[in-house]
Write a protein that holds these residues in place. Structure first.
Motif, PDB file in Angstrom:
ATOM      1  N   SER A  12       0.795  -1.259   0.062  1.00 41.21           N
ATOM      2  CA  SER A  12       0.087   0.074   0.024  1.00 41.21           C
ATOM      3  C   SER A  12       0.944   1.374  -0.018  1.00 41.21           C
ATOM      4  O   SER A  12       0.453   2.354  -0.435  1.00 41.21           O
ATOM      5  CB  SER A  12      -0.859   0.105   1.368  1.00 41.21           C
ATOM      6  OG  SER A  12      -1.691  -1.027   1.531  1.00 41.21           O
ATOM      7  N   ALA A  13       2.302   1.140   0.741  1.00 39.68           N
ATOM      8  CA  ALA A  13       3.127   2.046   0.575  1.00 39.68           C
ATOM      9  C   ALA A  13       4.288   1.668   0.694  1.00 39.68           C
ATOM     10  O   ALA A  13       4.492   0.434   1.236  1.00 39.68           O
ATOM     11  CB  ALA A  13       2.648   3.343   1.680  1.00 39.68           C
ATOM     12  N   ILE A  14       5.355   2.339   0.507  1.00 46.57           N
ATOM     13  CA  ILE A  14       6.851   1.876   0.493  1.00 46.57           C
ATOM     14  C   ILE A  14       7.507   2.177   1.893  1.00 46.57           C
ATOM     15  O   ILE A  14       7.619   3.290   1.747  1.00 46.57           O
ATOM     16  CB  ILE A  14       7.541   2.232  -0.619  1.00 46.57           C
ATOM     17  CG1 ILE A  14       6.681   1.846  -2.070  1.00 46.57           C
ATOM     18  CG2 ILE A  14       8.828   1.452  -0.624  1.00 46.57           C
ATOM     19  CD1 ILE A  14       6.423   0.269  -2.009  1.00 46.57           C
ATOM     20  N   CYS A  15       7.683   1.403   2.814  1.00 51.28           N
ATOM     21  CA  CYS A  15       8.605   1.823   4.028  1.00 51.28           C
ATOM     22  C   CYS A  15       9.794   2.423   3.627  1.00 51.28           C
ATOM     23  O   CYS A  15      10.494   1.696   2.747  1.00 51.28           O
ATOM     24  CB  CYS A  15       8.489   0.495   4.968  1.00 51.28           C
ATOM     25  SG  CYS A  15       6.826  -0.337   4.964  1.00 51.28           S
ATOM     26  N   ASN A  19      13.784  -2.757   1.417  1.00 48.16           N
ATOM     27  CA  ASN A  19      14.875  -3.549   0.532  1.00 48.16           C
ATOM     28  C   ASN A  19      14.453  -4.548  -0.443  1.00 48.16           C
ATOM     29  O   ASN A  19      15.039  -5.424  -0.919  1.00 48.16           O
ATOM     30  CB  ASN A  19      16.347  -3.786   0.995  1.00 48.16           C
ATOM     31  CG  ASN A  19      17.571  -3.847  -0.206  1.00 48.16           C
ATOM     32  OD1 ASN A  19      17.162  -3.034  -1.327  1.00 48.16           O
ATOM     33  ND2 ASN A  19      18.444  -4.575   0.074  1.00 48.16           N
ATOM     34  N   PHE A  20      13.177  -4.864  -0.130  1.00 52.18           N
ATOM     35  CA  PHE A  20      12.628  -6.216  -0.793  1.00 52.18           C
ATOM     36  C   PHE A  20      12.150  -5.821  -2.339  1.00 52.18           C
ATOM     37  O   PHE A  20      12.083  -4.609  -2.898  1.00 52.18           O
ATOM     38  CB  PHE A  20      11.352  -6.646   0.087  1.00 52.18           C
ATOM     39  CG  PHE A  20      11.727  -7.033   1.211  1.00 52.18           C
ATOM     40  CD1 PHE A  20      12.799  -7.978   1.670  1.00 52.18           C
ATOM     41  CD2 PHE A  20      10.996  -6.464   2.417  1.00 52.18           C
ATOM     42  CE1 PHE A  20      12.962  -8.390   2.801  1.00 52.18           C
ATOM     43  CE2 PHE A  20      11.239  -6.807   3.763  1.00 52.18           C
ATOM     44  CZ  PHE A  20      12.316  -7.729   4.039  1.00 52.18           C
ATOM     45  N   ASN A  21      11.850  -7.075  -3.002  1.00 53.07           N
ATOM     46  CA  ASN A  21      11.356  -6.820  -4.204  1.00 53.07           C
ATOM     47  C   ASN A  21       9.811  -6.610  -4.292  1.00 53.07           C
ATOM     48  O   ASN A  21       8.946  -7.480  -4.012  1.00 53.07           O
ATOM     49  CB  ASN A  21      11.333  -8.240  -5.102  1.00 53.07           C
ATOM     50  CG  ASN A  21      11.280  -8.106  -6.676  1.00 53.07           C
ATOM     51  OD1 ASN A  21      11.169  -6.796  -7.004  1.00 53.07           O
ATOM     52  ND2 ASN A  21      10.761  -8.952  -7.038  1.00 53.07           N
ATOM     53  N   GLY A  63       4.893 -14.749   0.597  1.00 52.74           N
ATOM     54  CA  GLY A  63       5.599 -13.998   0.940  1.00 52.74           C
ATOM     55  C   GLY A  63       5.567 -12.500   0.173  1.00 52.74           C
ATOM     56  O   GLY A  63       5.100 -12.527  -1.108  1.00 52.74           O
ATOM     57  N   GLY A  64       6.184 -11.303   0.590  1.00 52.20           N
ATOM     58  CA  GLY A  64       6.251 -10.097  -0.355  1.00 52.20           C
ATOM     59  C   GLY A  64       7.120  -9.315   0.174  1.00 52.20           C
ATOM     60  O   GLY A  64       8.287  -9.504   0.682  1.00 52.20           O
ATOM     61  N   GLY A  65       6.664  -7.923  -0.374  1.00 46.68           N
ATOM     62  CA  GLY A  65       5.500  -7.354  -0.325  1.00 46.68           C
ATOM     63  C   GLY A  65       4.300  -7.704   0.646  1.00 46.68           C
ATOM     64  O   GLY A  65       4.746  -7.886   1.827  1.00 46.68           O
ATOM     65  N   THR A  66       3.272  -7.288   0.296  1.00 45.05           N
ATOM     66  CA  THR A  66       2.194  -7.580   1.289  1.00 45.05           C
ATOM     67  C   THR A  66       1.223  -8.449   0.526  1.00 45.05           C
ATOM     68  O   THR A  66       0.063  -8.077  -0.016  1.00 45.05           O
ATOM     69  CB  THR A  66       1.553  -6.303   1.646  1.00 45.05           C
ATOM     70  OG1 THR A  66       2.734  -5.064   1.907  1.00 45.05           O
ATOM     71  CG2 THR A  66       0.568  -6.459   2.780  1.00 45.05           C
TER      72      THR A  66
HETATM   73  S1  SF4 Z   1       7.555  -5.358   1.501  1.00 42.08           S
HETATM   74 FE1  SF4 Z   1       7.181  -4.696   3.881  1.00 42.08          FE
HETATM   75  S2  SF4 Z   1       8.645  -3.323   4.603  1.00 42.08           S
HETATM   76 FE2  SF4 Z   1       8.777  -3.351   2.262  1.00 42.08          FE
HETATM   77  S3  SF4 Z   1       7.561  -1.682   1.490  1.00 42.08           S
HETATM   78 FE3  SF4 Z   1       6.168  -3.655   1.874  1.00 42.08          FE
HETATM   79  S4  SF4 Z   1       5.407  -3.626   3.885  1.00 42.08           S
HETATM   80 FE4  SF4 Z   1       6.849  -1.975   3.708  1.00 42.08          FE
END
Ligand code: SF4
Length: 379
Positions: A12-15, A19-21, A63-66
């Motif tokens: 929904s938003a980028i934390c 550093n994830f895909n 896993g994610g992402g969300t």
């Molecule tokens: S993957 Fe997790 S830490 Fe990364 S932006 Fe999405 S909710 Fe935030």
């Protein structure tokens, strides 16, 4: 048995530390993505059948992402595709990573009905100031409610993620979150050390607002005291970053640490099977397009050299509290690990970081603080 990993790259938003895909949620792209995932799972099943490869699996991990941004019926369709393509065991573990702000009791119930039986909430902290600092969208109360809703929705296997060594966080503040997590009685808990990546917006925030991370000695105290408190509460450490109640270890994640095999589906997902390793293209659009055109999504596919496979097995195996079974390594890789690496490992044994007991090699808890140094011996 295989583990099946399904990557869901939408948020929904980028934390500010992430550093994830992942990328921002896009409803139209998500629909195409789910269709692409199902096509990839089907294709993998057909390939396994055609080449007489084992199709037994016992875990599915979203896993994610969300992943909790998917609709429950989409999750059900993906699980259905896994069932059609593979022989997924009846006593399967099916995990959904969820962000607290994305769930309600009815959504959780629908995920449960879709076949999810383990829920993993990205909580990160139970302090509002820390959650804001990390640009998280939820509050501590929402995290508490989310777990209560999961219980009402019949989830009896729940995990929480917490992050330590946050900017401006003291040892006492960190332990507040640990105690708050313990009070909620989850079956499993993962504790991660915050890594501030060079180009993370959080790094700029830290410079601008003069937030700094506590000294290394405090980070060590955070880790050691948290593990003590968790074990006192019945959550036993089984891996460097993970604790669980008896019988509640993450069966899926254990496959990564015990030299197991898994297939990853979706953009950027990694797979390891029969000594071959590959990963999918990272871009969501590229992934969907390739699937649509019937083109391969895997890049970097390669057979691991025996030494690389051994190094990886030792590197990851040492993360476990039980450590490495040297006899099993000898049988699998035909290598006497102590004869090959003993001279380099001996100093860590002398320092009390590593234990060499009979056929087992394992880190002490103090050694876990220096795990990376010990593990580099193997790679
Ligand atoms: S993957 Fe997790 S830490 Fe990364 S932006 Fe999405 S909710 Fe935030």
């Amino acid at each position: 048995m295989l583990g099946l990993y399904v990557h869901v790259p939408f948020c929904s938003a980028i934390c500010n530390y992430c550093n994830f895909n992942r990328g921002l949620f896009d409803a139209a792209l998500k629909e195409r993505y789910v269709d692409a995932l199902i096509a990839e799972v089907r294709e993998a099943g057909l390939k396994a059948r055609a080449t007489n490869q084992e199709r037994g699996a016992d875990t599915i991990y979203f896993g994610g992402g969300t992943p909790s941004l998917l609709e429950p019926d989409e999750v059900a369709r993906i699980i259905g595709a896994c069932d059609d393509a593979f022989d997924v065991a009846d006593d399967r573990e099916v995990t959904l990573e969820a962000n607290p702000e994305t769930v309600t009791e009815s959504r959780l119930r629908a995920f449960r009905d879709a076949g999810i039986n383990r829920i993993s909430f990205g909580v990160q902290s139970f302090r509002e100031d820390e959650l804001r600092r990390l640009s998280r969208l939820h509050t501590a109360d929402r995290a508490r409610q989310a777990l209560a809703e999961a219980r009402s929705a019949a989830f009896d296997n729940a995990s929480l993620d917490l992050m330590m060594w946050l900017p401006g966080q003291s040892v006492a503040q960190w332990l507040e979150s640990v105690d708050a997590a313990i009070a909620l009685e989850p079956e499993h808990l993962s504790l991660y050390l915050l890594e501030v990546y060079p180009n993370a917006p959080l790094k700029e925030d830290m410079a601008r607002l003069r937030w700094s991370q506590a000294p290394d000695d405090d980070a060590a105290a955070m880790y050691l005291e948290a593990m003590e408190r968790l074990e006192t509460a019945g959550l036993m450490q089984y891996e460097i970053s993970n604790v669980a109640r008896p019988g509640r270890r993450s069966r899926h994640n254990l496959k990564y640490w015990i030299d197991g095999e898994w297939l990853g589906f979706g953009c950027g997902a990694h797979s390891t099977r029969a000594g071959v390793r590959w990963k999918n293209v990272a871009s969501t659009e590229d992934y969907v397009e390739r699937i649509g055109k019937g083109q391969p999504t895997a890049i970097d596919e390669r057979r691991m050299a025996p030494d690389e496979a051994l190094g990886d097995a030792l590197f990851t195996g040492l993360r476990l509290v039980d450590g490495i079974d040297l006899d099993a390594m000898r049988r699998r890789y035909n290598v006497d690990v102590w004869a090959r690496f003993g001279a380099d490992l001996e100093p860590f044994v002398d320092e009390g970081c590593l234990l060499h007991e009979g056929h087992r090699l394992r880190l002490t808890r103090r050694g876990m603080l220096l795990a990376h140094e010990v593990m580099t011996v193997f790679v």
